[in-house]
Design a protein around this motif. Structure first.
Motif, PDB file in Angstrom:
ATOM      1  N   THR A   1       4.397   7.398 -13.216  1.00 44.54           N
ATOM      2  CA  THR A   1       4.520   5.976 -13.543  1.00 44.54           C
ATOM      3  C   THR A   1       3.176   5.455 -14.054  1.00 44.54           C
ATOM      4  O   THR A   1       2.170   6.167 -14.097  1.00 44.54           O
ATOM      5  CB  THR A   1       4.933   5.148 -12.312  1.00 44.54           C
ATOM      6  N   GLN A   2       3.148   4.175 -14.414  1.00 48.66           N
ATOM      7  CA  GLN A   2       1.915   3.541 -14.881  1.00 48.66           C
ATOM      8  C   GLN A   2       0.985   3.163 -13.729  1.00 48.66           C
ATOM      9  O   GLN A   2      -0.157   2.785 -13.952  1.00 48.66           O
ATOM     10  CB  GLN A   2       2.266   2.265 -15.665  1.00 48.66           C
ATOM     11  N   TYR A   3       1.460   3.275 -12.492  1.00 41.44           N
ATOM     12  CA  TYR A   3       0.672   2.840 -11.337  1.00 41.44           C
ATOM     13  C   TYR A   3      -0.257   3.963 -10.875  1.00 41.44           C
ATOM     14  O   TYR A   3       0.181   5.061 -10.559  1.00 41.44           O
ATOM     15  CB  TYR A   3       1.597   2.414 -10.201  1.00 41.44           C
ATOM     16  N   LYS A   4      -1.564   3.679 -10.871  1.00 41.10           N
ATOM     17  CA  LYS A   4      -2.545   4.707 -10.561  1.00 41.10           C
ATOM     18  C   LYS A   4      -3.385   4.395  -9.323  1.00 41.10           C
ATOM     19  O   LYS A   4      -3.649   5.267  -8.511  1.00 41.10           O
ATOM     20  CB  LYS A   4      -3.478   4.919 -11.763  1.00 41.10           C
ATOM     21  N   ASN A   5      -3.831   3.170  -9.181  1.00 39.54           N
ATOM     22  CA  ASN A   5      -4.693   2.810  -8.059  1.00 39.54           C
ATOM     23  C   ASN A   5      -3.819   2.362  -6.892  1.00 39.54           C
ATOM     24  O   ASN A   5      -3.415   1.202  -6.801  1.00 39.54           O
ATOM     25  CB  ASN A   5      -5.658   1.696  -8.470  1.00 39.54           C
ATOM     26  N   LEU A   6      -3.518   3.290  -6.009  1.00 36.29           N
ATOM     27  CA  LEU A   6      -2.527   3.057  -4.964  1.00 36.29           C
ATOM     28  C   LEU A   6      -3.110   3.302  -3.574  1.00 36.29           C
ATOM     29  O   LEU A   6      -4.072   4.034  -3.413  1.00 36.29           O
ATOM     30  CB  LEU A   6      -1.320   3.979  -5.167  1.00 36.29           C
ATOM     31  N   ILE A   7      -2.499   2.676  -2.588  1.00 38.96           N
ATOM     32  CA  ILE A   7      -2.848   2.900  -1.192  1.00 38.96           C
ATOM     33  C   ILE A   7      -1.600   3.353  -0.456  1.00 38.96           C
ATOM     34  O   ILE A   7      -0.524   2.768  -0.623  1.00 38.96           O
ATOM     35  CB  ILE A   7      -3.419   1.619  -0.541  1.00 38.96           C
ATOM     36  N   THR A   8      -1.728   4.398   0.324  1.00 42.44           N
ATOM     37  CA  THR A   8      -0.597   4.881   1.108  1.00 42.44           C
ATOM     38  C   THR A   8      -0.677   4.347   2.532  1.00 42.44           C
ATOM     39  O   THR A   8      -1.766   4.111   3.059  1.00 42.44           O
ATOM     40  CB  THR A   8      -0.561   6.420   1.154  1.00 42.44           C
ATOM     41  N   LEU A   9       0.468   4.169   3.141  1.00 43.52           N
ATOM     42  CA  LEU A   9       0.560   3.638   4.500  1.00 43.52           C
ATOM     43  C   LEU A   9       1.427   4.574   5.318  1.00 43.52           C
ATOM     44  O   LEU A   9       2.504   4.967   4.876  1.00 43.52           O
ATOM     45  CB  LEU A   9       1.158   2.230   4.465  1.00 43.52           C
ATOM     46  N   ASP A  10       0.939   4.942   6.479  1.00 43.39           N
ATOM     47  CA  ASP A  10       1.674   5.851   7.365  1.00 43.39           C
ATOM     48  C   ASP A  10       1.733   5.202   8.747  1.00 43.39           C
ATOM     49  O   ASP A  10       0.742   5.171   9.466  1.00 43.39           O
ATOM     50  CB  ASP A  10       0.979   7.209   7.430  1.00 43.39           C
ATOM     51  N   MET A  11       2.898   4.660   9.101  1.00 38.92           N
ATOM     52  CA  MET A  11       3.077   4.029  10.405  1.00 38.92           C
ATOM     53  C   MET A  11       3.936   4.928  11.286  1.00 38.92           C
ATOM     54  O   MET A  11       5.095   5.203  10.961  1.00 38.92           O
ATOM     55  CB  MET A  11       3.744   2.657  10.263  1.00 38.92           C
ATOM     56  N   GLY A  12       3.353   5.431  12.341  1.00 36.08           N
ATOM     57  CA  GLY A  12       4.086   6.301  13.252  1.00 36.08           C
ATOM     58  C   GLY A  12       4.232   5.675  14.622  1.00 36.08           C
ATOM     59  O   GLY A  12       3.839   4.532  14.851  1.00 36.08           O
ATOM     60  N   GLY A  13       4.764   6.461  15.534  1.00 37.56           N
ATOM     61  CA  GLY A  13       4.952   5.961  16.888  1.00 37.56           C
ATOM     62  C   GLY A  13       3.684   5.972  17.717  1.00 37.56           C
ATOM     63  O   GLY A  13       3.604   5.330  18.761  1.00 37.56           O
ATOM     64  N   THR A  14       2.658   6.694  17.239  1.00 33.80           N
ATOM     65  CA  THR A  14       1.407   6.802  17.982  1.00 33.80           C
ATOM     66  C   THR A  14       0.246   6.167  17.241  1.00 33.80           C
ATOM     67  O   THR A  14      -0.609   5.520  17.840  1.00 33.80           O
ATOM     68  CB  THR A  14       1.070   8.285  18.252  1.00 33.80           C
ATOM     69  N   SER A  15       0.198   6.331  15.917  1.00 34.34           N
ATOM     70  CA  SER A  15      -0.953   5.845  15.152  1.00 34.34           C
ATOM     71  C   SER A  15      -0.507   5.204  13.852  1.00 34.34           C
ATOM     72  O   SER A  15       0.639   5.331  13.411  1.00 34.34           O
ATOM     73  CB  SER A  15      -1.921   7.003  14.859  1.00 34.34           C
TER      74      SER A  15
END
Length: 309
Positions: free
Chosen positions: A282-296
């Protein structure tokens, strides 16, 4: 049942997610089950069985590969549930983990009190090995196996579950670490050992020591988990690969030997997925990932990996 089936498994603190792909047809099946903290392999097998029950003749399906992301290493660190670790260092460097670096984290650290976390290998379980290697790999003082064996006797009262060997300049020449390993094999043969020259053969003494201690801290936990998982998957898959903290995949043998490489592997796998599946298409390059778990909960900037595309 014929077909090229691949399985993806992600074990979190609360749920275990399973995705089955028929590579030939592109068909997918999903399942979400509760994670089983007492033995995460139970939840993995439950999820797999739930999916296979949805497929005609699913009981006869043989998975070509299982790609597995797990929080077992991360959670052991966060919850302080790793092994009791003993540390072997060069004479004169017993305080390596206590001294650390002069820098402390945070912009306010110059005028607030920062309480250092406790080292994963305590000072009372740290033994000095005689001998010394120079930074060019030459031997300054020879290793004394008899004296080291004598000093090692004090470790028995601590009952370590894993041992780290991190000697000065072992990155340049591991001969003394290997000599220590031979003595340990004779005196404490049932305790897993991690050598800094294997785990992180790089300059910077503290970083190499603390990384190798972390490897020892995780080794019994990760070994037990992957052993149970292989038993649970026996007869159902040809290959099991484990997600690493660089977003790549490892064999079970390497993951068991270098469990520190699994720490924070979940968020790293998320970044790899964003880079390959979103940023590259896609055209989107500057991205942030989010990882929400049960512990952290983790946030990672995917920009650095995206720049390399």
């Amino acid at each position: 049942m014929t077909g090229n089936y691949r399985l993806g498994v992600d074990v979190g603190g609360t749920f275990t997610d399973v995705l089955l792909l028929n590579v030939d047809t592109g068909t997918t099946w999903r399942a979400k089950v509760s994670t089983t903290p007492e033995d995460q392999s139970i939840g993995v097998r439950t999820g797999i069985d739930r999916i296979l029950n949805e497929i005609p003749d699913g009981s006869s399906v043989i998975l070509q590969v299982v790609n597995h992301g797990t929080t077992v290493a991360t959670n052991a660190l966060l919850e302080s549930k790793g092994a009791k670790v003993a540390l072997i260092v060069t004479e004169g460097y017993r305080d390596t983990l206590q001294t650390r670096r002069s820098q402390v984290p945070g912009g306010l650290a110059s005028w607030i009190t920062w309480k250092k976390p406790e080292p994963l290998a305590p000072l009372e379980a740290t033994i000095e090995a005689p001998g010394r290697i120079a930074n060019d790999g030459t031997e300054v003082r020879p290793f004394d196996a008899a004296l080291f064996a004598e000093r090692l006797q004090t470790l028995h009262k601590h009952k370590p579950e894993a041992i780290t060997v991190s000697l000065i300049n072992a990155f340049a020449n591991p001969v003394h670490e290997q000599a220590v390993l031979r003595v340990l094999a004779d005196i404490m043969p049932d305790i897993p050992v991690s050598l800094s020259s294997d785990v992180l053969p790089e300059v910077m003494e503290y970083e190499r020591a603390v990384t190798t201690v972390c490897n020892s801290y995780l080794k019994p936990t990760v070994h037990a988990y992957l052993h149970n998982l292989l038993a649970a998957l026996e007869g159902k898959t040809k290959h099991l690969r484990v997600l690493r903290s660089d977003g790549g995949l490892s064999s079970v043998a390497l993951a068991t030997h270098f469990p520190v490489a699994l720490a924070l592997s979940g968020p790293a796998g998320g970044v790899s997925g964003v880079v390959t599946s979103i940023a590259a298409q896609t055209q989107y390059k500057n991205l942030i990932t989010l990882d929400m778990g049960g512990t952290s909960f983790s946030l990672l900037n995917a920009l650095q990996l995206i720049i390399e595309l």
